[in-house]
Design an enzyme around this catalytic site. Structure first.
Site, PDB file in Angstrom:
ATOM      1  N   SER A 237      -7.218   2.162  16.787  1.00  0.00           N
ATOM      2  CA  SER A 237      -8.394   2.638  16.081  1.00  0.00           C
ATOM      3  C   SER A 237      -8.889   3.905  16.766  1.00  0.00           C
ATOM      4  O   SER A 237      -8.340   4.337  17.786  1.00  0.00           O
ATOM      5  CB  SER A 237      -9.490   1.579  16.098  1.00  0.00           C
ATOM      6  OG  SER A 237      -9.994   1.471  17.414  1.00  0.00           O
ATOM      7  N   LYS A 238      -9.936   4.454  16.180  1.00  0.00           N
ATOM      8  CA  LYS A 238     -10.452   5.731  16.668  1.00  0.00           C
ATOM      9  C   LYS A 238     -10.729   5.749  18.165  1.00  0.00           C
ATOM     10  O   LYS A 238     -10.572   6.772  18.804  1.00  0.00           O
ATOM     11  CB  LYS A 238     -11.753   6.058  15.930  1.00  0.00           C
ATOM     12  CG  LYS A 238     -11.511   6.906  14.710  1.00  0.00           C
ATOM     13  CD  LYS A 238     -12.819   7.447  14.200  1.00  0.00           C
ATOM     14  CE  LYS A 238     -12.653   7.888  12.758  1.00  0.00           C
ATOM     15  NZ  LYS A 238     -13.781   7.618  11.937  1.00  0.00           N
ATOM     16  N   ARG A 239     -11.138   4.600  18.667  1.00  0.00           N
ATOM     17  CA  ARG A 239     -11.506   4.676  20.089  1.00  0.00           C
ATOM     18  C   ARG A 239     -10.293   4.841  21.000  1.00  0.00           C
ATOM     19  O   ARG A 239     -10.421   5.142  22.165  1.00  0.00           O
ATOM     20  CB  ARG A 239     -12.389   3.483  20.470  1.00  0.00           C
ATOM     21  CG  ARG A 239     -11.724   2.240  20.766  1.00  0.00           C
ATOM     22  CD  ARG A 239     -12.669   1.049  20.690  1.00  0.00           C
ATOM     23  NE  ARG A 239     -11.930  -0.049  20.136  1.00  0.00           N
ATOM     24  CZ  ARG A 239     -11.084  -0.783  20.842  1.00  0.00           C
ATOM     25  NH1 ARG A 239     -10.932  -0.574  22.118  1.00  0.00           N
ATOM     26  NH2 ARG A 239     -10.389  -1.746  20.270  1.00  0.00           N
ATOM     27  N   HIS A 240      -9.088   4.671  20.456  1.00  0.00           N
ATOM     28  CA  HIS A 240      -7.890   4.937  21.260  1.00  0.00           C
ATOM     29  C   HIS A 240      -7.483   6.404  21.195  1.00  0.00           C
ATOM     30  O   HIS A 240      -6.562   6.823  21.881  1.00  0.00           O
ATOM     31  CB  HIS A 240      -6.710   4.098  20.753  1.00  0.00           C
ATOM     32  CG  HIS A 240      -6.917   2.633  20.875  1.00  0.00           C
ATOM     33  ND1 HIS A 240      -7.159   1.824  19.794  1.00  0.00           N
ATOM     34  CD2 HIS A 240      -6.939   1.822  21.957  1.00  0.00           C
ATOM     35  CE1 HIS A 240      -7.304   0.581  20.203  1.00  0.00           C
ATOM     36  NE2 HIS A 240      -7.183   0.556  21.499  1.00  0.00           N
ATOM     37  N   GLY A 241      -8.118   7.159  20.328  1.00  0.00           N
ATOM     38  CA  GLY A 241      -7.717   8.561  20.155  1.00  0.00           C
ATOM     39  C   GLY A 241      -7.552   8.830  18.680  1.00  0.00           C
ATOM     40  O   GLY A 241      -8.128   8.137  17.843  1.00  0.00           O
TER      41      GLY A 241
END
Ligand code: GLU
Length: 471
Positions: A237-241
């Site tokens: 998800s976004k929090r991984h990049g």
């Protein structure tokens, strides 16, 4: 029978890397077998589908080079056809009208939850005759017994018991058809032989197979590919990049590098890491795709990207690099030929963004020296070599690499210094940092007037530093 696959995104956002990998696997499967690849936009969710998303998906497909032979088809333009099929199911009593109220369905659900049962429709309206004039949904009459066996090309045999499935809604009260119905009709009408999609759809498959069977049709082959995880094992998800494909372009990733990276997520061919598109098509086999989810590894993507940057045509890289320089406020037309710059930088950057960042000094004066580089190389001992180089550069006849190289050698010889003691302060003076392409290429491309101006600046720095130390 020739193979036909499809990619069927719902346009409710950008193209996610997981979606891109599914699109790629489907594309490879079609190309490998000399088949056809269809793009279908599943835009029946009118609330969440947007024209921007459609454009974003089409743009991403084009950027990746995943060309399609048919489509894009839009589900919203096929409502008549879906209704035709729904009416056919109704006529044959394979579907029925249901007017269960929301309250009834909620109470049913709550009771089931309390009894720790799976919430499902209880078939209340199966044998009622609901008037077509009153508000109703249409439900598919799911077979009450037996099982659906799917020979999934990735996951192997999967068995679903029919008594686990309920009578799903195929047309809502507002008259719009639902996902499982539209997919079945489309896959059928479009002659899809192989459905390759994310494994979040695996539980829809028996429902779709049952509808197909009710229509007297053979189901296609299925392959459900696992999702992509982040480096911490949770769903990417976004929090991984970055998860948006176009974000990778913005980060200076080449499309062939992203494709190469994505194909290796959950698929392998010996221990090879690098594949041209042709090799992917040659080696890919959907049955070799891993059942288990794979984790995204940014370092590996960067390594692959570096490989492709290094080996790409410099003119193409220059074209792609240009907007990244633009992002840094640089117009490449104001300095050395960008293709020449690329030739010098090609081995030195993992992304085009990095390449732009390490190339700004070719086009504009650096803001300030990198502190560490200046401390180390712009010392009093560097003053004499820098002055001598400057004198010679000022009068050099041909501003060519070999001549520039000779200047550095001559000064080093004259002062009895090794070449690095001349070249490194000179580099820091000219580019403001300790790393750049070879010194002769650097000087050549930076150009005479900027070189002289920047050496003067370095000399001022050295003098100031000497004065500070003296006081
Ligand atoms: N539209 C669905 C999605 O974006 C895919 C449906 C399918 O491949 O069958 O998840």
């Amino acid at each position: 029978m020739s193979i036909k696959t499809r990619f069927a995104p719902s346009p409710t956002g950008y193209l996610h890397v997981g979606g891109a990998r599914t699109a790629l696997f489907s594309w490879l499967h079609a190309r490998k077998h000399g088949g056809k690849y269809v793009l279908r936009i599943e835009d029946t969710d009118l609330q969440r589908s947007t024209a921007e998303s459609i454009n974003a998906i089409l743009e991403a497909m084009t950027w990746l080079g995943l060309d399609y032979d048919e489509g894009p088809f839009y589900q919203t333009s096929r409502f008549d056809r879906y209704n035709e099929v729904i009416d056919e199911l109704l006529q044959q009593n394979l579907a029925y009208r249901c007017n269960c109220s929301r309250e009834r369905l909620e109470a049913l659900r709550e009771g089931q939850m309390q009894r720790k049962q799976k919430p499902r429709y209880d078939g209340h309206c199966r044998n009622q005759s609901v008037d077509a004039g009153e508000p109703h949904v249409i439900r598919f009459r799911n077979p009450p017994e037996g099982s659906v066996v799917i020979d999934d090309q990735v996951r192997g045999k999967i068995v679903f018991q029919n008594d686990e499935l309920d009578d799903l809604i195929i047309r809502r009260t507002d008259g719009s058809p639902t996902y499982n119905l539209t997919v079945v009709v489309d896959d059928l009408d479009m002659g899809i032989t192989d459905v390759i999609r994310g494994d979040d759809h695996v539980n829809n498959t028996p429902r779709q197979v049952n509808i197909l069977k009710a229509l007297g049709k053979e189901p296609p082959r299925y392959a459900h590919v696992p999702m992509i995880l982040g480096d911490d094992g949770s769903r990417l998800s976004k929090r991984h990049g970055a998860v948006n494909v176009m974000e990778y372009r913005n980060q200076g990733i080449l499309p062939e590098a992203l494709l190469n990276y994505l194909v290796r997520l959950g698929w392998s061919h010996g221990d090879e890491e690098l594949f041209t598109l042709d090799q992917m098509v040659e080696y890919f086999d959907i049955r070799d795709v891993n059942k288990a989810a794979s984790a995204f590894n940014t370092e590996k993507l960067l390594w692959i990207n570096q490989h492709y940057i290094k080996n790409a045509d410099p003119a193409r890289i220059a074209r792609l690099l240009s907007p990244h320089l633009g992002d840094l406020g640089i117009d490449p037309a104001t300095g050395p030929d960008l293709v020449e710059v690329v030739r010098e930088q090609q081995e030195r950057a993992r992304t085009l963004v990095e390449m732009a960042e390490i190339s700004t000094f070719f086009y504009q004066d650096y803001e300030d020296f990198e502190v560490k580089a200046a401390r180390k190389h712009l010392k009093l001992v560097a003053r004499e070599p820098l002055q001598q180089v400057r004198e010679r550069l000022a009068v050099l006849d041909d501003w060519e690499a070999d001549k520039l190289h000779q200047v550095v050698i001559d000064v080093a010889t004259r002062l009895d210094l090794n070449m690095g003691k001349v070249a490194q302060p000179l580099r820091v003076a000219v580019v403001g940092r300790a790393a750049s392409p070879g010194i002769d290429a650097t000087l050549k491309l930076v150009g005479r007037s900027a070189c002289l101006r920047r050496i003067d600046r370095a000399l001022v720095y050295i003098n100031n530093r000497a004065n500070e130390n003296a006081t």
